[in-house]
Design a protein around this motif. Structure first.
Motif, PDB file in Angstrom:
ATOM      1  N   MET A   1     -31.082  23.244  -3.790  1.00  0.00           N
ATOM      2  CA  MET A   1     -32.380  23.901  -4.008  1.00  0.00           C
ATOM      3  C   MET A   1     -32.246  25.104  -4.954  1.00  0.00           C
ATOM      4  O   MET A   1     -33.066  25.291  -5.840  1.00  0.00           O
ATOM      5  N   ARG A   2     -31.190  25.907  -4.746  1.00  0.00           N
ATOM      6  CA  ARG A   2     -31.000  27.090  -5.586  1.00  0.00           C
ATOM      7  C   ARG A   2     -30.786  26.700  -7.047  1.00  0.00           C
ATOM      8  O   ARG A   2     -31.353  27.325  -7.953  1.00  0.00           O
TER       9      ARG A   2
ATOM     10  N   HIS B   1     -33.560  15.487  -5.292  1.00  0.00           N
ATOM     11  CA  HIS B   1     -34.390  16.667  -4.957  1.00  0.00           C
ATOM     12  C   HIS B   1     -35.843  16.494  -5.393  1.00  0.00           C
ATOM     13  O   HIS B   1     -36.535  17.472  -5.657  1.00  0.00           O
ATOM     14  N   GLY B   2     -36.312  15.259  -5.468  1.00  0.00           N
ATOM     15  CA  GLY B   2     -37.715  15.040  -5.799  1.00  0.00           C
ATOM     16  C   GLY B   2     -38.611  15.350  -4.614  1.00  0.00           C
ATOM     17  O   GLY B   2     -38.159  15.728  -3.535  1.00  0.00           O
ATOM     18  N   GLY B   3     -39.906  15.177  -4.795  1.00  0.00           N
ATOM     19  CA  GLY B   3     -40.858  15.344  -3.696  1.00  0.00           C
ATOM     20  C   GLY B   3     -40.999  16.768  -3.212  1.00  0.00           C
ATOM     21  O   GLY B   3     -41.273  17.688  -3.983  1.00  0.00           O
ATOM     22  N   LYS B   4     -40.773  16.987  -1.914  1.00  0.00           N
ATOM     23  CA  LYS B   4     -41.027  18.291  -1.283  1.00  0.00           C
ATOM     24  C   LYS B   4     -40.187  19.406  -1.893  1.00  0.00           C
ATOM     25  O   LYS B   4     -40.679  20.525  -2.085  1.00  0.00           O
TER      26      LYS B   4
ATOM     27  N   THR C   1     -52.121  22.041  -3.014  1.00  0.00           N
ATOM     28  CA  THR C   1     -51.207  21.775  -4.139  1.00  0.00           C
ATOM     29  C   THR C   1     -50.140  20.771  -3.738  1.00  0.00           C
ATOM     30  O   THR C   1     -49.901  19.770  -4.432  1.00  0.00           O
ATOM     31  N   ALA C   2     -49.466  21.053  -2.624  1.00  0.00           N
ATOM     32  CA  ALA C   2     -48.404  20.154  -2.162  1.00  0.00           C
ATOM     33  C   ALA C   2     -48.960  18.766  -1.848  1.00  0.00           C
ATOM     34  O   ALA C   2     -48.351  17.745  -2.200  1.00  0.00           O
ATOM     35  N   ARG C   3     -50.125  18.725  -1.237  1.00  0.00           N
ATOM     36  CA  ARG C   3     -50.741  17.449  -0.877  1.00  0.00           C
ATOM     37  C   ARG C   3     -51.077  16.637  -2.131  1.00  0.00           C
ATOM     38  O   ARG C   3     -50.792  15.433  -2.210  1.00  0.00           O
TER      39      ARG C   3
ATOM     40  N   LYS D   1     -41.238  24.571  -7.758  1.00  0.00           N
ATOM     41  CA  LYS D   1     -42.249  24.881  -8.775  1.00  0.00           C
ATOM     42  C   LYS D   1     -43.162  26.022  -8.320  1.00  0.00           C
ATOM     43  O   LYS D   1     -43.504  26.917  -9.096  1.00  0.00           O
ATOM     44  N   ILE D   2     -43.541  25.988  -7.070  1.00  0.00           N
ATOM     45  CA  ILE D   2     -44.390  27.062  -6.538  1.00  0.00           C
ATOM     46  C   ILE D   2     -43.638  28.396  -6.549  1.00  0.00           C
ATOM     47  O   ILE D   2     -44.186  29.432  -6.967  1.00  0.00           O
TER      48      ILE D   2
END
Length: 412
Positions: free
Chosen positions: A1-2, A231-234, A404-406, A240-241
């Motif tokens: 993630m980092r 690392h796609g999706g959630k 946004t996530a949805r 990005k947020i």
């Protein structure tokens, strides 16, 4: 993630548009803090000729001339100012036309801010019209603070005639306003208005940076590849947020720090102790000085920025391409100001509260709400508009983040 976060930050900062908007934000911060000083003028007569100083020299001289009124606003200072006004009005009839400029500088200017507030609170209870200066007595000046409380009551009966709950709420708020007031010459309403405009422009630049964050990858097809990775999706939507918040948050903090340091250094840090009641209206409802007002404006601006960012992230996640997202972002940024200015009324008031960008801009801005007496009905309650402009973005931030996530995840 980092690592994904670092790569996303690099991608955003490498964009030519992002670098252009960031450069514009920092240039604007310097320019908007400096330009109000250029409007300062001080005119005096010498050997029959008028000489005008401009900029910092004019500001320095005006502060020197208003020094007698500096500090605690006492009834005695009010009385001295009123005496000077009445004496010169008796001699010259009015302050226009042939009124001697040097007399204005030496006798009227020093206490002008104070006498203006006295003139305000002496307004007629029925009509709301202020009397002639000649009709105000020394006793009125010496009881200025008593008149402040009675004027608020009279004003609320005019402004909120059909809303006794708002009248009572305003009276309770004003009971907490500390008296006596304080005045330190220098900082004026122009500077406050430029801070308000600067907040709006910062917000606008930040949401323009954010607008293509999701949809630019839809447009190029890169999003389809990224979704198929580990690392796609959630994880990707979270990164990005966070990157959008980082870029805009740092831009806002640095921009406002630059603005505050420059503006307060130019006009005088002591001006932060001036009471809002002297700067705007003697019956301003909050117990704030200029420093507190500046801090509250920054807080309101930051909350509006976060709410606007979340809404624009939702637009970006839901849009097919950058053209649509950018167009909708621009419309979203300016619509509350334009609609409020052109239509007015309760509908415009509720709309500016509901839209996260509604607290920034023109006459709809949080700054002007602070000096107004507008209360909106929320069920059985009457709520002062500035409180809603602070609370609603806090509620909307998680809502728009969820949307946004949805929107993003449903595209997969």
């Amino acid at each position: 993630m980092r690592r994904l976060y670092k790569e996303e930050m690099k991608r955003i900062l490498r964009s030519r548009g992002t670098r252009l908007f960031l450069a514009a934000a920092f240039v604007l911060s310097v320019y908007m803090a400096w330009v109000p000083v250029t409007f300062e003028r001080y005119t005096y007569e010498e050997n029959g000729q008028e000489i005008t100083w401009k900029g910092q020299d004019a500001l320095t001289m005006k502060k020197r001339m208003q020094a007698p009124a500096s500090g605690e606003v006492t009834p005695e200072k009010m009385a001295l100012g009123l005496e000077a006004y009445q004496k010169n009005l008796a001699l010259y009839g009015d302050f226009y036309g042939d009124f001697p400029q040097n007399v204005w500088n030496s006798e009227i200017l020093p206490y002008s801010k104070l006498v203006t507030r006295l003139h305000e609170v002496m307004a007629d209870a029925e009509s709301g019209l202020a009397p002639e200066y000649s009709e105000i007595t020394k006793e009125d000046a010496l009881t200025f603070y008593e008149h402040c409380r009675s004027h608020l009551s009279d004003l609320m009966k005019l402004e909120q005639k059909k809303n006794p709950d708002a009248q009572q709420t305003a009276a309770k708020m004003y009971e907490k306003v500390e008296m006596p007031f304080y005045f330190y010459p220098g900082y004026g309403t122009n500077m406050a208005e430029y801070e308000n405009l600067h907040l709006f422009l910062l917000m606008f630049l930040c949401i323009l940076i954010t607008a293509p964050l999701f949809c630019c990858e839809y447009q190029t097809g890169a999003d389809d590849i990224l979704r198929s990775t580990k690392h796609g999706g959630k994880a990707l939507v979270t990164v990005k947020i966070l990157s959008a918040f980082t870029v805009s948050g740092v831009t806002f903090i640095l921009g406002m720090t630059i603005f505050q340091v420059i503006s307060n250094s130019l006009f005088g840090w002591e001006c932060r102790q001036t009471s809002m009641q002297i700067l705007f209206s003697a019956v301003s409802l909050l117990n704030l000085n200029v420093g507190g007002m500046q801090d509250l404006l920054i807080l309101a601006g930051f909350l509006s920025l976060l709410g606007s960012l979340c809404f624009v992230l939702f637009l970006s996640a839901a849009s097919k391409n950058t053209t649509i997202a950018t167009g909708m972002t621009i419309a979203f940024g300016i619509f509350p100001s334009v609609f409020y200015m052109l239509s007015g009324g309760k509908a415009a008031s509720y709309l500016r509260v509901l839209l996260p960008s509604g607290g920034l801009g023109g006459t709809n801005a949080f700054l002007y709400a602070l000096t107004d007496f507008e209360f909106l009905k929320i069920g059985p309650f009457s709520v002062w508009t500035p409180w809603l402009l602070l609370i609603v973005p806090v509620v909307e931030i998680p809502l728009f983040l969820w949307l946004t996530a949805r929107s993003y995840l449903r595209r997969g």
